[in-house]
Design a protein around this motif. Structure first.
Motif, short mmCIF file in Angstrom:
data_model
loop_
_atom_site.label_atom_id
_atom_site.label_comp_id
_atom_site.label_asym_id
_atom_site.label_seq_id
_atom_site.Cartn_x
_atom_site.Cartn_y
_atom_site.Cartn_z
N MET A 56 0.70 -1.32 0.18
CA MET A 56 -0.03 0.05 -0.03
C MET A 56 0.80 1.42 0.03
O MET A 56 1.87 1.25 0.57
CB MET A 56 -0.84 -0.11 1.37
CG MET A 56 -1.98 -1.34 1.33
SD MET A 56 -2.99 -1.16 2.66
CE MET A 56 -3.70 -2.56 2.44
N ARG A 57 0.29 2.24 -0.65
CA ARG A 57 1.15 3.60 -0.64
C ARG A 57 0.87 4.38 0.72
O ARG A 57 0.29 5.27 0.96
CB ARG A 57 0.54 4.37 -1.50
CG ARG A 57 0.90 3.87 -3.23
CD ARG A 57 0.79 4.67 -4.37
NE ARG A 57 1.19 4.27 -5.53
CZ ARG A 57 2.38 4.19 -5.91
NH1 ARG A 57 3.41 4.85 -5.24
NH2 ARG A 57 2.61 3.71 -6.99
N LEU A 58 1.77 3.90 1.62
CA LEU A 58 1.85 4.37 3.20
C LEU A 58 2.77 5.34 2.97
O LEU A 58 3.77 5.36 1.99
CB LEU A 58 2.03 3.27 4.18
CG LEU A 58 0.82 2.14 4.16
CD1 LEU A 58 1.12 1.41 5.09
CD2 LEU A 58 -0.62 2.80 4.26
N SER A 59 2.95 6.06 4.05
CA SER A 59 4.25 6.90 4.37
C SER A 59 5.61 6.08 4.43
O SER A 59 5.20 4.97 4.95
CB SER A 59 4.16 7.90 5.25
OG SER A 59 4.03 7.19 6.79
N ALA A 60 6.71 6.64 3.90
CA ALA A 60 7.66 5.64 3.94
C ALA A 60 8.04 5.47 5.58
O ALA A 60 8.48 4.35 5.93
CB ALA A 60 8.95 6.52 3.81
N ASP A 61 7.61 6.36 6.63
CA ASP A 61 8.10 5.87 8.05
C ASP A 61 7.18 4.80 8.51
O ASP A 61 7.72 3.61 9.03
CB ASP A 61 7.66 7.06 8.99
CG ASP A 61 8.59 8.12 8.63
OD1 ASP A 61 9.83 8.08 7.94
OD2 ASP A 61 8.32 9.47 9.16
N LEU A 62 5.87 4.72 8.13
CA LEU A 62 4.87 3.80 8.46
C LEU A 62 5.39 2.43 7.62
O LEU A 62 5.19 1.33 8.44
CB LEU A 62 3.36 4.12 8.09
CG LEU A 62 2.54 3.18 8.61
CD1 LEU A 62 2.44 2.84 10.03
CD2 LEU A 62 1.01 3.71 8.30
N SER A 63 5.55 2.43 6.54
CA SER A 63 6.05 1.16 5.83
C SER A 63 7.36 0.75 6.04
O SER A 63 7.23 -0.47 6.55
CB SER A 63 6.09 1.66 4.36
OG SER A 63 6.54 0.39 3.55
N ALA A 64 8.11 1.49 6.55
CA ALA A 64 9.21 0.84 7.20
C ALA A 64 9.02 0.29 8.55
O ALA A 64 9.77 -0.67 8.93
CB ALA A 64 10.37 2.11 7.33
N ALA A 65 8.31 0.87 9.49
CA ALA A 65 8.18 0.41 10.76
C ALA A 65 7.64 -0.74 10.74
O ALA A 65 7.71 -1.81 11.29
CB ALA A 65 7.15 1.40 11.46
N THR A 66 6.16 -0.96 9.76
CA THR A 66 5.64 -2.14 9.47
C THR A 66 6.53 -3.23 9.22
O THR A 66 6.58 -4.62 9.68
CB THR A 66 4.58 -2.05 8.51
OG1 THR A 66 3.68 -0.93 9.07
CG2 THR A 66 3.61 -3.39 8.15
N LEU A 67 7.39 -3.09 8.05
CA LEU A 67 8.44 -4.08 7.53
C LEU A 67 9.18 -4.56 8.68
O LEU A 67 9.72 -5.79 9.03
CB LEU A 67 9.02 -3.56 6.43
CG LEU A 67 8.17 -3.59 5.17
CD1 LEU A 67 8.88 -2.86 4.14
CD2 LEU A 67 7.87 -4.94 4.77
N PHE A 68 9.75 -3.57 9.56
CA PHE A 68 10.82 -3.77 10.63
C PHE A 68 10.25 -4.71 11.77
O PHE A 68 10.48 -5.64 12.21
CB PHE A 68 11.09 -2.39 11.39
CG PHE A 68 12.27 -2.63 12.41
CD1 PHE A 68 13.36 -2.55 11.99
CD2 PHE A 68 11.74 -2.85 13.63
CE1 PHE A 68 14.50 -2.93 13.23
CE2 PHE A 68 12.60 -2.98 14.54
CZ PHE A 68 13.92 -3.04 14.46
N PHE A 69 8.65 -4.39 12.23
CA PHE A 69 8.40 -5.04 13.15
C PHE A 69 7.68 -6.45 12.73
O PHE A 69 8.35 -7.67 13.36
CB PHE A 69 7.01 -4.63 13.50
CG PHE A 69 6.08 -5.39 14.64
CD1 PHE A 69 6.38 -5.40 15.90
CD2 PHE A 69 5.07 -5.96 14.35
CE1 PHE A 69 5.67 -6.08 16.88
CE2 PHE A 69 4.28 -6.69 15.12
CZ PHE A 69 4.49 -6.89 16.45
#
Length: 377
Positions: A56-69
């Motif tokens: 999904m076209r989320l913000s880069a911060d949210l996308s990175a946090a989701t992938l990290f978790f």
């Protein structure tokens, strides 16, 4: 479709999840305790949800946090499940480790494309990206050695090495003090300082430059295992002989880099200094040394690793009953490989810290140089 942004890492992670389903269970049938079906379900959900949200076209911060978790929570659950069941991992376990690694890869890709408007944010990104790389080297190492039941003699897992470090801090401190705080630091300072001074003299007098540089190339090619025993015979078994080896290894990189850096100033700038009737020393301190600063710091960074290698290898050929090289040699003979790896880990950390300190000083001193300013944009 504009609301989605697919990545090959996420797609491959989902495909690996599907491939892991027919290969279940995660552990062999005789594993005790086995990974519960609920935990297995959570692992699949974490990977699938993190991959799907990254599309999904989320913000880069949210996308990175989701992938990290998603990546690290999955890895933690998998490694927790293998605890006490070394050597009993099934194919599905390694497939899911690979899937979570792909999520971490995608996380690093997202972080690499981010730009912060603050200096602190840029430094955080600069530290976070290599930290994730390093963490995943350890995760994969842990998963392979424990999941496949690799013998501790061949390759201990990072958890065993970390436990050994925690239980051997007094011994490790004695070795660090003997090797790094005496031989490495003293040899590094003497070698770099003398190389710098001789480079200034070689720049001032052409016959020194023409005579020393070929000799420097010759001495740099000498094998350390041939030089170290000679230094031990000359200077004794204590730290002085190790410092002498470090001086030899650090002298000529500093000499060659400094001489090259002093020649880096442009002809136009030199002509300008001549029109101001500047003396040799005025030109040296106000033009040529600042222009040579990146070359000098490059030599300092190279020597920070060479000094560690030289001191540790030199300790193989005679040392008091302490030192990192001494400990590696003796513990390897006793097949205490976890202690050997603990010494290697401490040496790697110390060398990285040493290199990092020199790099930070370089940024503080040469902040004006285009190579430094270009790296901060």
């Amino acid at each position: 479709m504009r609301s989605f942004h697919f990545s090959w890492q996420g797609i491959l992670a989902l495909l690996l999840c599907l491939a892991a389903i027919p290969a279940l269970p995660l552990l062999a049938a005789d594993a005790a305790p086995p990974v519960s079906s609920g935990t297995t379900f959570v692992i699949f959900i974490l990977i699938a949800a993190a991959a799907a949200l990254s599309f999904m076209r989320l913000s880069a911060d949210l996308s990175a946090a989701t992938l990290f978790f998603g990546a690290h929570a999955t890895a933690w659950l998998l490694l927790a499940g293998i605890s006490g069941n070394e050597g009993k991992a099934q194919l599905s376990f390694f497939i899911l480790i690979a899937a979570s690694w792909l999520l971490a890869w995608r996380c690093v890709s997202v972080l690499s494309s981010m730009r912060s408007h603050s200096t602190a944010g840029n430094y955080t990104l600069r530290l976070l990206i290599p930290a994730i790389f390093g963490i995943w080297i350890l995760i994969i190492w842990e998963a392979v050695t424990r999941g496949a039941g690799v013998s501790l003699v061949l390759l201990p897992p990072p958890s065993a090495i970390g436990s050994r470090i925690a239980n051997s801090i007094p011994t490790l401190w004695i070795d660090v003090r003997q090797t790094i705080l005496t031989a490495v630091l003293i040899g590094y300072i003497i070698g770099c300082a003398s190389g710098f001074i001789v480079a200034i003299l070689a720049d001032r007098f052409a016959f020194l430059r023409r005579g020393l540089l070929p000799i420097g190339n010759f001495v740099s090619a000498l094998p350390i295992i041939g030089v170290a025993p000679i230094m031990v015979m000359w200077f004794g078994f204590d730290w002085q002989s190790k410092a002498a080896v470090v001086v030899i290894m650090t002298f000529f990189p500093m000499l060659v880099n400094t001489v090259t850096g002093l020649a880096a100033a442009g002809n136009m700038e030199r002509d300008l200094m001549r029109t101001y009737a500047s003396s040799y020393w005025q030109t040296l301190f106000k033009l040529r040394l600042p222009a040579a600063a990146p070359f000098i710091f490059n030599a300092l960074k190279i020597n920070s690793t060479l000094a560690m290698i030289g001191a540790i290898v030199a300790e193989f050929f005679g040392t008091p009953m302490s030192g990192m090289g001494f400990r590696i040699s003796t513990e390897n003979g006793r097949l205490n490989l976890d202690m050997v790896w603990a010494e290697i880990a401490v040496a790697a950390i110390a060398g990285s810290v040493f290199y990092g300190i020199v790099a930070i000083v370089e940024r503080m001193v040469t902040f004006w140089h285009p190579s430094i300013r270009g790296g901060q944009t």
